[in-house]
Design an enzyme around this catalytic site. Structure first.
Site, PDB file in Angstrom:
ATOM      1  N   GLY A 197       0.817  -1.218   0.000  1.00  0.00           N
ATOM      2  CA  GLY A 197       0.000   0.000   0.000  1.00  0.00           C
ATOM      3  C   GLY A 197       0.852   1.269   0.000  1.00  0.00           C
ATOM      4  N   ALA A 220      -5.454  -3.046   5.328  1.00  0.00           N
ATOM      5  CA  ALA A 220      -6.849  -2.654   5.540  1.00  0.00           C
ATOM      6  C   ALA A 220      -7.584  -2.575   4.216  1.00  0.00           C
ATOM      7  CB  ALA A 220      -6.937  -1.277   6.207  1.00  0.00           C
ATOM      8  N   SER A 264      -9.198   0.072   3.040  1.00  0.00           N
ATOM      9  CA  SER A 264      -9.028   1.411   3.619  1.00  0.00           C
ATOM     10  C   SER A 264      -9.935   2.469   3.006  1.00  0.00           C
ATOM     11  CB  SER A 264      -7.558   1.841   3.478  1.00  0.00           C
ATOM     12  OG  SER A 264      -7.278   2.155   2.129  1.00  0.00           O
ATOM     13  N   TYR A 267     -16.848  -7.737   4.886  1.00  0.00           N
ATOM     14  CA  TYR A 267     -15.448  -7.951   4.490  1.00  0.00           C
ATOM     15  C   TYR A 267     -14.544  -6.920   5.176  1.00  0.00           C
ATOM     16  CZ  TYR A 267     -11.166  -8.097   1.804  1.00  0.00           C
ATOM     17  OH  TYR A 267      -9.848  -8.161   1.466  1.00  0.00           O
ATOM     18  N   THR A 290      -7.098   5.558  12.811  1.00  0.00           N
ATOM     19  CA  THR A 290      -7.460   6.643  11.906  1.00  0.00           C
ATOM     20  C   THR A 290      -8.322   7.733  12.547  1.00  0.00           C
ATOM     21  OG1 THR A 290      -8.897   7.124  10.001  1.00  0.00           O
ATOM     22  CG2 THR A 290      -9.294   5.064  11.113  1.00  0.00           C
ATOM     23  N   GLU A 341     -10.788   8.870  11.201  1.00  0.00           N
ATOM     24  CA  GLU A 341     -12.189   8.523  10.902  1.00  0.00           C
ATOM     25  C   GLU A 341     -12.900   8.015  12.159  1.00  0.00           C
ATOM     26  OE1 GLU A 341     -14.409   8.304   8.001  1.00  0.00           O
ATOM     27  OE2 GLU A 341     -13.048   9.927   7.470  1.00  0.00           O
ATOM     28  N   TYR A 381     -16.048   1.118   8.045  1.00  0.00           N
ATOM     29  CA  TYR A 381     -14.579   1.217   8.137  1.00  0.00           C
ATOM     30  C   TYR A 381     -14.175   1.752   9.504  1.00  0.00           C
ATOM     31  CZ  TYR A 381      -9.948   3.348   7.495  1.00  0.00           C
ATOM     32  OH  TYR A 381      -8.638   3.739   7.645  1.00  0.00           O
ATOM     33  N   LYS A 395     -12.204   0.050  12.711  1.00  0.00           N
ATOM     34  CA  LYS A 395     -10.930   0.576  13.229  1.00  0.00           C
ATOM     35  C   LYS A 395     -11.021   0.865  14.735  1.00  0.00           C
ATOM     36  CE  LYS A 395      -8.003   0.900   9.678  1.00  0.00           C
ATOM     37  NZ  LYS A 395      -6.610   0.443   9.671  1.00  0.00           N
ATOM     38  N   ARG A 411      -0.694   7.688  -3.609  1.00  0.00           N
ATOM     39  CA  ARG A 411      -2.042   7.524  -3.083  1.00  0.00           C
ATOM     40  C   ARG A 411      -2.917   6.798  -4.109  1.00  0.00           C
ATOM     41  NH1 ARG A 411      -5.262   6.990   1.356  1.00  0.00           N
ATOM     42  NH2 ARG A 411      -6.112   8.971   2.073  1.00  0.00           N
TER      43      ARG A 411
HETATM   44  P1  NAP Z   1      -3.727   1.404   1.202  1.00  0.00           P
HETATM   45  O1  NAP Z   1      -2.873   2.109   0.223  1.00  0.00           O
HETATM   46  O2  NAP Z   1      -5.144   1.119   0.869  1.00  0.00           O
HETATM   47  O3  NAP Z   1      -2.987   0.012   1.545  1.00  0.00           O
HETATM   48  C1  NAP Z   1      -3.654  -1.020   2.234  1.00  0.00           C
HETATM   49  C2  NAP Z   1      -2.764  -2.244   2.254  1.00  0.00           C
HETATM   50  O4  NAP Z   1      -3.489  -3.317   2.881  1.00  0.00           O
HETATM   51  C3  NAP Z   1      -2.369  -2.760   0.859  1.00  0.00           C
HETATM   52  O5  NAP Z   1      -1.064  -3.278   0.912  1.00  0.00           O
HETATM   53  C4  NAP Z   1      -3.368  -3.901   0.647  1.00  0.00           C
HETATM   54  O6  NAP Z   1      -2.946  -4.871  -0.284  1.00  0.00           O
HETATM   55  C5  NAP Z   1      -3.394  -4.464   2.052  1.00  0.00           C
HETATM   56  N1  NAP Z   1      -4.534  -5.361   2.269  1.00  0.00           N
HETATM   57  C6  NAP Z   1      -5.834  -5.119   2.010  1.00  0.00           C
HETATM   58  N2  NAP Z   1      -6.569  -6.204   2.312  1.00  0.00           N
HETATM   59  C7  NAP Z   1      -5.709  -7.142   2.785  1.00  0.00           C
HETATM   60  C8  NAP Z   1      -5.854  -8.479   3.232  1.00  0.00           C
HETATM   61  N3  NAP Z   1      -7.050  -9.077   3.261  1.00  0.00           N
HETATM   62  N4  NAP Z   1      -4.750  -9.148   3.656  1.00  0.00           N
HETATM   63  C9  NAP Z   1      -3.524  -8.558   3.608  1.00  0.00           C
HETATM   64  N5  NAP Z   1      -3.326  -7.308   3.162  1.00  0.00           N
HETATM   65  C10 NAP Z   1      -4.407  -6.607   2.756  1.00  0.00           C
HETATM   66  O7  NAP Z   1      -3.722   2.170   2.608  1.00  0.00           O
HETATM   67  P2  NAP Z   1      -2.692   3.283   3.157  1.00  0.00           P
HETATM   68  O8  NAP Z   1      -3.191   4.606   2.755  1.00  0.00           O
HETATM   69  O9  NAP Z   1      -1.323   2.850   2.868  1.00  0.00           O
HETATM   70  O10 NAP Z   1      -2.958   3.169   4.724  1.00  0.00           O
HETATM   71  C11 NAP Z   1      -2.238   2.237   5.535  1.00  0.00           C
HETATM   72  C12 NAP Z   1      -3.054   1.927   6.783  1.00  0.00           C
HETATM   73  O11 NAP Z   1      -3.278   3.141   7.511  1.00  0.00           O
HETATM   74  C13 NAP Z   1      -4.448   1.345   6.532  1.00  0.00           C
HETATM   75  O12 NAP Z   1      -4.711   0.457   7.577  1.00  0.00           O
HETATM   76  C14 NAP Z   1      -5.369   2.542   6.623  1.00  0.00           C
HETATM   77  O13 NAP Z   1      -6.670   2.140   7.013  1.00  0.00           O
HETATM   78  C15 NAP Z   1      -4.677   3.352   7.694  1.00  0.00           C
HETATM   79  N6  NAP Z   1      -4.858   4.807   7.625  1.00  0.00           N
HETATM   80  C16 NAP Z   1      -4.611   5.469   6.458  1.00  0.00           C
HETATM   81  C17 NAP Z   1      -4.723   6.842   6.415  1.00  0.00           C
HETATM   82  C18 NAP Z   1      -4.450   7.617   5.152  1.00  0.00           C
HETATM   83  O14 NAP Z   1      -4.854   8.799   5.092  1.00  0.00           O
HETATM   84  N7  NAP Z   1      -3.734   7.065   4.177  1.00  0.00           N
HETATM   85  C19 NAP Z   1      -5.091   7.551   7.577  1.00  0.00           C
HETATM   86  C20 NAP Z   1      -5.320   6.828   8.750  1.00  0.00           C
HETATM   87  C21 NAP Z   1      -5.185   5.452   8.768  1.00  0.00           C
HETATM   88  P3  NAP Z   1      -3.209  -4.669  -1.883  1.00  0.00           P
HETATM   89  O15 NAP Z   1      -2.108  -3.757  -2.356  1.00  0.00           O
HETATM   90  O16 NAP Z   1      -3.108  -6.060  -2.398  1.00  0.00           O
HETATM   91  O17 NAP Z   1      -4.560  -4.051  -2.029  1.00  0.00           O
HETATM   92  O1  G4F Z   2     -10.142  10.845   0.089  1.00  0.00           O
HETATM   93  P1  G4F Z   2     -11.263  10.257   0.844  1.00  0.00           P
HETATM   94  O2  G4F Z   2     -11.930   9.059   0.257  1.00  0.00           O
HETATM   95  O3  G4F Z   2     -10.683   9.956   2.294  1.00  0.00           O
HETATM   96  P2  G4F Z   2     -11.402   9.689   3.702  1.00  0.00           P
HETATM   97  O4  G4F Z   2     -12.788   9.209   3.555  1.00  0.00           O
HETATM   98  O5  G4F Z   2     -11.179  10.892   4.532  1.00  0.00           O
HETATM   99  O6  G4F Z   2     -10.547   8.450   4.252  1.00  0.00           O
HETATM  100  C1  G4F Z   2      -9.119   8.433   4.132  1.00  0.00           C
HETATM  101  O7  G4F Z   2      -8.554   9.045   5.257  1.00  0.00           O
HETATM  102  C2  G4F Z   2      -8.827   8.373   6.511  1.00  0.00           C
HETATM  103  C3  G4F Z   2      -8.162   9.205   7.630  1.00  0.00           C
HETATM  104  O8  G4F Z   2      -9.049  10.185   8.077  1.00  0.00           O
HETATM  105  C4  G4F Z   2      -8.269   6.972   6.437  1.00  0.00           C
HETATM  106  F1  G4F Z   2      -8.477   6.332   7.610  1.00  0.00           F
HETATM  107  C5  G4F Z   2      -8.939   6.223   5.296  1.00  0.00           C
HETATM  108  O9  G4F Z   2      -8.357   4.921   5.188  1.00  0.00           O
HETATM  109  C6  G4F Z   2      -8.694   6.972   3.984  1.00  0.00           C
HETATM  110  O10 G4F Z   2      -7.310   6.917   3.706  1.00  0.00           O
HETATM  111  O11 G4F Z   2     -12.389  11.355   1.101  1.00  0.00           O
HETATM  112  C7  G4F Z   2     -12.088  12.593   1.717  1.00  0.00           C
HETATM  113  C8  G4F Z   2     -13.325  13.493   1.661  1.00  0.00           C
HETATM  114  C9  G4F Z   2     -14.603  12.811   2.155  1.00  0.00           C
HETATM  115  O12 G4F Z   2     -15.327  13.714   2.931  1.00  0.00           O
HETATM  116  C10 G4F Z   2     -15.378  12.511   0.875  1.00  0.00           C
HETATM  117  O13 G4F Z   2     -16.796  12.501   1.032  1.00  0.00           O
HETATM  118  O14 G4F Z   2     -13.561  13.818   0.283  1.00  0.00           O
HETATM  119  C11 G4F Z   2     -14.932  13.688   0.006  1.00  0.00           C
HETATM  120  N1  G4F Z   2     -15.096  13.451  -1.428  1.00  0.00           N
HETATM  121  C12 G4F Z   2     -15.705  14.308  -2.284  1.00  0.00           C
HETATM  122  N2  G4F Z   2     -15.729  13.809  -3.514  1.00  0.00           N
HETATM  123  C13 G4F Z   2     -14.710  12.368  -2.128  1.00  0.00           C
HETATM  124  C14 G4F Z   2     -15.104  12.592  -3.446  1.00  0.00           C
HETATM  125  N3  G4F Z   2     -14.023  11.259  -1.758  1.00  0.00           N
HETATM  126  C15 G4F Z   2     -13.731  10.338  -2.728  1.00  0.00           C
HETATM  127  N4  G4F Z   2     -13.031   9.241  -2.392  1.00  0.00           N
HETATM  128  N5  G4F Z   2     -14.130  10.515  -4.036  1.00  0.00           N
HETATM  129  C16 G4F Z   2     -14.809  11.623  -4.435  1.00  0.00           C
HETATM  130  O15 G4F Z   2     -15.176  11.743  -5.608  1.00  0.00           O
END
Ligand code: NAP
Ligand code: G4F
Length: 344
Positions: free
Chosen positions: A12, A88, A90, A101, A133, A135, A157, A161, A192
């Site tokens: 990821g 996750a 995610s 799931y 997170t 969230e 989600y 978490k 991303r």
């Molecule tokens: P991401 O890009 O969606 O990466 C998720 C990772 O989890 C990928 O490697 C994915 O594998 C793997 N995965 C999904 N399902 C799985 C399964 N069943 N078994 C094993 N691996 C699995 O997420 P990220 O943005 O790097 O975020 C990393 C973590 O931080 C996540 O837990 C997310 O919920 C949390 N988080 C993210 C943010 C954010 O803003 N990015 C903020 C707060 C918390 P594939 O590549 O095969 O899909």
């Molecule tokens: O980019 P988003 O999908 O991120 P969201 O829902 O904040 O979640 C991400 O951040 C979390 C940390 O706070 C992580 F835990 C989670 O795994 C993930 O990485 O959406 C951000 C905002 C939301 O309010 C959504 O409703 O953007 C708004 N939005 C508006 N138009 C959209 C869109 N989001 C998406 N994905 N696609 C749209 O077209």
């Protein structure tokens, strides 16, 4: 002896940056990759080492967090010093479509790791990081959000978490396992996933500018998020496991912007002047007299998180962490990389 880390979710966004970071720190890194019909290691291909190479520092294992046998087997065989659970489902919007799931991966997946550490009697050897997170704050009960702000989740989600966060705390208290929960606010990068809003915008507007796409259809433009850079946030994950005591930390920038403002900053970087008309779902964005931004209810969530703003004071005081990248630098990097990859 080199330290050994095991990363669930290595393929990821965060997994790829954390792997780079740990390899630079001279770790041996093991990562869990799930089997898929097409290759899913794009983000770490530049780090890949030949299977037969001597003194390898990066090892990949097939496994799945929904498969308790593989989770336990990998932990038993690797016996790492540190485990990072970044795996996750995610995507918040997707979690409404596949809630069972999502709970299996995000909630029970964490429990599978925790209980493997316990049942293998590796409590004293392993430090565990859980990717929590912002969230979890959902419909926020306090602003800005700190480690003390109560959770009020708004999606399958986020509920999953919260389970993982509390289960981590429970295993810390019941079995004395070193479990640190991150509460990370949104963090982005050129790596991303393309369906998260920041990347959807940088990629969409860049394609429009290059004449490769006509319109960008979005959801709620009024939602506010605290956006940082993933590279900065993986350092905080590592710092949490270098402490003497496990704890929970908010990781954020302390600044919040609407989705619309983020889009305007991207447009400015691309030298595109957007003229807005209408409100809410009827908002339209015009560029050179043509509609290029529209809203559609397909991209609204059944229950939205309207506002997030973190206060990373505890991380600053205890971890010595603060964000290095501001939103303008983040956007510059994302747009530059999208322009580069689309021009290749
Ligand atoms: P991401 O890009 O969606 O990466 C998720 C990772 O989890 C990928 O490697 C994915 O594998 C793997 N995965 C999904 N399902 C799985 C399964 N069943 N078994 C094993 N691996 C699995 O997420 P990220 O943005 O790097 O975020 C990393 C973590 O931080 C996540 O837990 C997310 O919920 C949390 N988080 C993210 C943010 C954010 O803003 N990015 C903020 C707060 C918390 P594939 O590549 O095969 O899909
Ligand atoms: O980019 P988003 O999908 O991120 P969201 O829902 O904040 O979640 C991400 O951040 C979390 C940390 O706070 C992580 F835990 C989670 O795994 C993930 O990485 O959406 C951000 C905002 C939301 O309010 C959504 O409703 O953007 C708004 N939005 C508006 N138009 C959209 C869109 N989001 C998406 N994905 N696609 C749209 O077209």
């Amino acid at each position: 002896m080199k330290k050994k880390a095991l990363i669930f979710g290595i393929t990821g966004q965060d997994g790829s940056y954390l792997t780079e970071f740990l390899l630079k720190k001279n770790y041996i890194v093991h990562g869990v990759v799930r089997r898929s019909s097409s290759i899913n290691t794009k983000r770490i291909d530049h780090l890949y080492e030949d299977f037969f190479k001597k003194n390898k520092r990066l090892y990949l294992h097939y496994g799945d967090i929904t498969d308790g046998l593989s989770v336990k087997d990998i932990i038993y065989n690797v016996k790492p010093n540190e485990i990072y659970n970044l795996s996750a489902q995610s995507h918040v919007a997707v979690s409404f479509q596949i809630p069972e799931y999502t709970a299996n991966v995000d909630a029970l997946g964490t429990l599978r790791i925790l209980d493997s550490i316990r049942s293998l009697k590796l409590e004293k050897k392993i430090k565990f990081y859980q990717a929590g997170t912002s969230e979890m704050y959902g419909d926020v009960l306090e602003t800005p959000q700190t480690e003390k702000t109560p959770f009020n989740p708004r999606s399958p989600y986020a509920v999953s978490k919260v389970f993982a966060h509390l289960m981590g705390k429970n295993y810390r208290e019941a079995y004395n396992i070193f479990v640190s929960n991150g509460i990370l606010f949104n963090h982005e990068s050129p790596r991303r996933g393309e369906t998260f809003v920041t990347r959807k915008i940088t990629l969409g507007l860049t394609k429009i500018k290059l004449g490769m796409q006509k319109k960008l259809v979005l959801g709620n433009l009024d939602a506010k998020r605290d956006w940082g850079h993933a590279k900065d946030y993986v350092e905080a994950q590592w710092l949490m496991l270098q402490q003497k005591k496990p704890d929970d930390f908010v990781i954020a920038t302390g600044k919040t912007y609407t989705v619309k403002k983020f889009l305007e900053m991207v447009a400015k970087k691309l030298r595109m002047k957007i003229v807005w008309k209408g409100k809410g779902i009827n908002t339209r964005g015009y560029y050179k007299g043509k509609i290029i931004i529209e809203c559609n209810k397909k991209y609204f969530r059944p229950s939205e998180v309207n506002f997030l703003l973190g206060k990373p004071l505890k991380a600053k005081k205890i971890l010595g962490w603060k964000p290095k990248t501001n939103i303008s630098q983040l956007i510059d990097e994302m747009v530059t990389e999208d322009l580069k990859s689309l021009s290749e």
